[in-house]
Design an enzyme around this catalytic site. Structure first.
Site, PDB file in Angstrom:
ATOM      1  CG  ASP A   7      -1.812   1.174   1.331  1.00  0.00           C
ATOM      2  OD1 ASP A   7      -2.447   1.527   0.319  1.00  0.00           O
ATOM      3  OD2 ASP A   7      -1.875   1.784   2.418  1.00  0.00           O
ATOM      4  CG  ASP A   9      -1.796   7.454   0.146  1.00  0.00           C
ATOM      5  OD1 ASP A   9      -0.769   8.014  -0.255  1.00  0.00           O
ATOM      6  OD2 ASP A   9      -2.833   7.342  -0.538  1.00  0.00           O
TER       7      ASP A   9
END
Length: 223
Positions: A7, A9
């Site tokens: 991922d 953020d």
């Protein structure tokens, strides 16, 4: 194949690039400072709560980009990279990606943020393979504000990675997969992979990781 999925953020970055782009576009005068901030904050709270309507959000998030056109948008994004993203790159995250690279793993960033914001960020991490929210294009090749295909959010991340694998003649059984994420929104993909790693996890994901015996990795404090 050993597959390392990340991922973006609050996982590789200590900030939310989507939200930060919104703030940046406001700061450079592309959006109304009061109205845009209020709506951006509302959408961000929905994201954290797991109640975000991603189609509504993407229309909102890319409206200013769409209206400004490709040349202005590209110029603005270069400034965004220089002033917002590069100062947010952290050595622990860069080193994590590099360790997997040195091990010969296939690196893929899997993010619910749109491709316009994230593709240059993936390049900054040296990752060529990006699964992001793809934006629909008009006949002239510019974005319409709509999403193309399955958005890479929540359960959609599992579907998009499966599509990525299938395009290479692979499936989940044919890879050894690791996924790093901070968010409970990514629980479906965490449950799919062989090695889930709760990375800088939010409170709900940390609790799930502790209950299930998943590895927890705190790369840095969130901002």
């Amino acid at each position: 194949m050993k597959l390392a999925l990340f991922d973006l953020d609050h996982t590789l970055l200590p900030i939310d690039s989507d939200y930060s782009w919104g703030v940046f576009s406001q700061d450079i005068g592309w959006t109304d400072p009061v109205v845009f901030k209020r709506r951006n904050d509302e959408f961000f709270e929905h994201y954290k709560a797991g109640t975000l309507d991603i189609h509504d959000y993407v229309r909102f998030a890319v409206q200013a980009v769409r209206e400004r056109g490709p040349q202005e948008a590209e110029k603005a994004h270069r400034l965004f990279m220089e002033t917002v993203i590069r100062p947010a790159l952290r050595e622990p995250a860069l080193e994590l990606v590099q360790r997997h690279r040195e091990q010969g793993d296939q690196l893929v960033i899997v993010t619910a943020t749109n491709e316009f914001v994230t593709r240059p960020i993936a390049k900054a991490f040296g990752v060529d393979e990006l699964i992001a929210v793809e934006l629909e294009r008009d006949a002239g090749g510019w974005i319409t504000g709509e999403i193309a295909g399955i958005p890479s959010a929540r359960e959609g991340k599992v579907q998009r990675v499966a599509q990525w694998l299938a395009a290479r003649g692979l499936d989940w059984d044919g890879v050894e997969s690791t996924f790093y994420t901070d968010s409970i929104n990514d629980l479906a993909l965490m449950e799919q992979v062989d090695h889930p790693v709760a990375t800088n996890p939010d409170a709900r994901l940390r609790a799930v990781a502790q209950a299930r015996g998943w590895r927890i990795l705190d790369l840095f404090d969130k901002t």
